[in-house]
Design a protein around this motif. Sequence first.
Motif, mmCIF file in Angstrom:
data_model
loop_
_atom_site.group_PDB
_atom_site.id
_atom_site.type_symbol
_atom_site.label_atom_id
_atom_site.label_comp_id
_atom_site.label_asym_id
_atom_site.label_seq_id
_atom_site.Cartn_x
_atom_site.Cartn_y
_atom_site.Cartn_z
ATOM 1 N N ASN A 130 -2.415 3.698 -5.564
ATOM 2 C CA ASN A 130 -1.870 4.124 -6.921
ATOM 3 C C ASN A 130 -3.243 4.382 -8.063
ATOM 4 O O ASN A 130 -2.866 5.178 -8.845
ATOM 5 N N GLN A 131 -4.005 3.459 -7.813
ATOM 6 C CA GLN A 131 -5.313 3.608 -8.902
ATOM 7 C C GLN A 131 -5.969 4.715 -8.650
ATOM 8 O O GLN A 131 -6.772 5.262 -9.361
ATOM 9 N N ASN A 132 -6.127 5.263 -7.511
ATOM 10 C CA ASN A 132 -6.867 6.238 -6.936
ATOM 11 C C ASN A 132 -6.132 7.525 -6.669
ATOM 12 O O ASN A 132 -6.676 8.472 -5.956
ATOM 13 N N ARG B 216 -15.467 7.401 -9.837
ATOM 14 C CA ARG B 216 -14.377 7.330 -10.430
ATOM 15 C C ARG B 216 -14.061 8.717 -10.940
ATOM 16 O O ARG B 216 -14.907 9.099 -11.958
ATOM 17 N N ASP C 231 -1.755 -1.043 -4.152
ATOM 18 C CA ASP C 231 -2.258 -0.833 -5.691
ATOM 19 C C ASP C 231 -3.550 0.080 -5.637
ATOM 20 O O ASP C 231 -3.520 1.030 -6.698
ATOM 21 N N TRP C 232 -4.430 0.029 -4.503
ATOM 22 C CA TRP C 232 -5.573 0.911 -4.623
ATOM 23 C C TRP C 232 -5.209 2.367 -4.607
ATOM 24 O O TRP C 232 -5.746 3.076 -5.238
#
Length: 476
Positions: A291-293, A324, A288-289
């Motif tokens: 995918n989020q980054n 971010r 998930d990390w």
Amino acid sequence: MPVPTARVFVPVTSADLSTAGANRVGAWMASVTPDVAAVAVRVAVDVASRLRSPEQVEEAAAAARTQTTFPRSTHWIPFTIAQGYAGLAVLWSYLDSCFPGEGWDSLGRSHLEQAVRGAETAASRDPGLFSGLSGLAFAGWTLSRGGTRYRRLLSSLDGAISASATELATALAARRTGVTVGEFDVISGLSGIGAYLLCRREQLEVEASWEAVVEALVQMTLAEDGLPRWHTPADLMWDEGMLDIYPHGSLNCGLAHGIPGPLAFMSLSFRAGSRVPGLPEAIARIGDWLNQNRVDDQWGVNWSTAVPLEQLETPDGPIVLPARSTSAPDGPARCAWCYGSPGIARALWLAGGALERADFRDLAVSAMEAVFRRPIAVRRIDSSTFCHGVAGLLQIVLRFVNDTSGTMFVAESRRLVTQLLRGYQPDSLLGYRYLEVPGNEIDQPGLLDGTPGVALVLLAASTPVEPVWDRLFLLS
């Protein structure tokens, strides 16, 4: 053993493949047509044959030292996988599997002995995979025919590696304020050491240390004060170039040195039966990390070399948190095994298989589709070699060829084989040269950055024998 007598490329016919992988057809799908396969095999055998004798190897190693612009990292260390006889032993083992009875196995034994003698006289022997004892043990394992040979050697190495791995795992599990990538990565850290332990997990002296490594990496995926424990703070960044780009530290995204290495190892370990508490959650957390980054570009899914950390001023003083950003601070990552979408995609594919997460696998395929859309000129893998070259990308594609029903991967693998064959230089010392930096070619006899890695991948693309050696790169 058939050895070309001249360094001249001579195409052969598909009949030359008639003995390839005898009695093992169907275990692995060669992706190229028979005529191209015959050419690829001839090139692979030619360049491998130039590394048969220690005199040839040492001539190339000496040449590499004079050609390189990075003398501190270009040196022949006999017992290592990266730049040593252990890496060559892996090549001879695969050639023996592809063409049994042609003498490659004896050559493997000879070079394994050279590697062992090098280890016995080395001033230091770390447990790492590419520069240490785990690599030497991996070479012995590949030649052992399922552990039926070299038992005393492997038992001795297993004891030393297991003890070191357990100690390193205990230290890593206790870390809370960041780590160096070398503590957990594939090249020298616990993910690479774990890759070897995974091969030997059925041995009693290995099983406990394998599980200790899994547990340490699971703990490392947790967060502490808003930061993943696996972040690398500025004071632990050994690469000055990286420190210039990431002055407050980073979260490394490369398969060779970053979090995809632990992700691939944990996923393979879960499928192999590890039930360390929190393992499925750790795999999901890192998937998930990633995918989020993402840092997608005009061609599609992509990642940067690393996610930067940034320092924020607060009333209680400065704090460091992940930045971010929608853009990569050092430009698009190369499309390679070591850094970039291909290596990350393979780790995500393995995670998807472990957890039955279709979204991870879909993301992996989307990332590879984006790689194929990128023009060759912007992939940043001009060298033919494995670590950050065409061979590494091709090996990843070959795994997708055999794991999916997508014709896209077959077509792209054929294009990459053609690209590799065009890079063949029959009049050079080893047949292929490592493009260290633009304009500087190196006669590199080591597996990681040199000719052996190219030969291994050409054989994987053109024979029906599964390349189990790519566990070394955490691709299987």
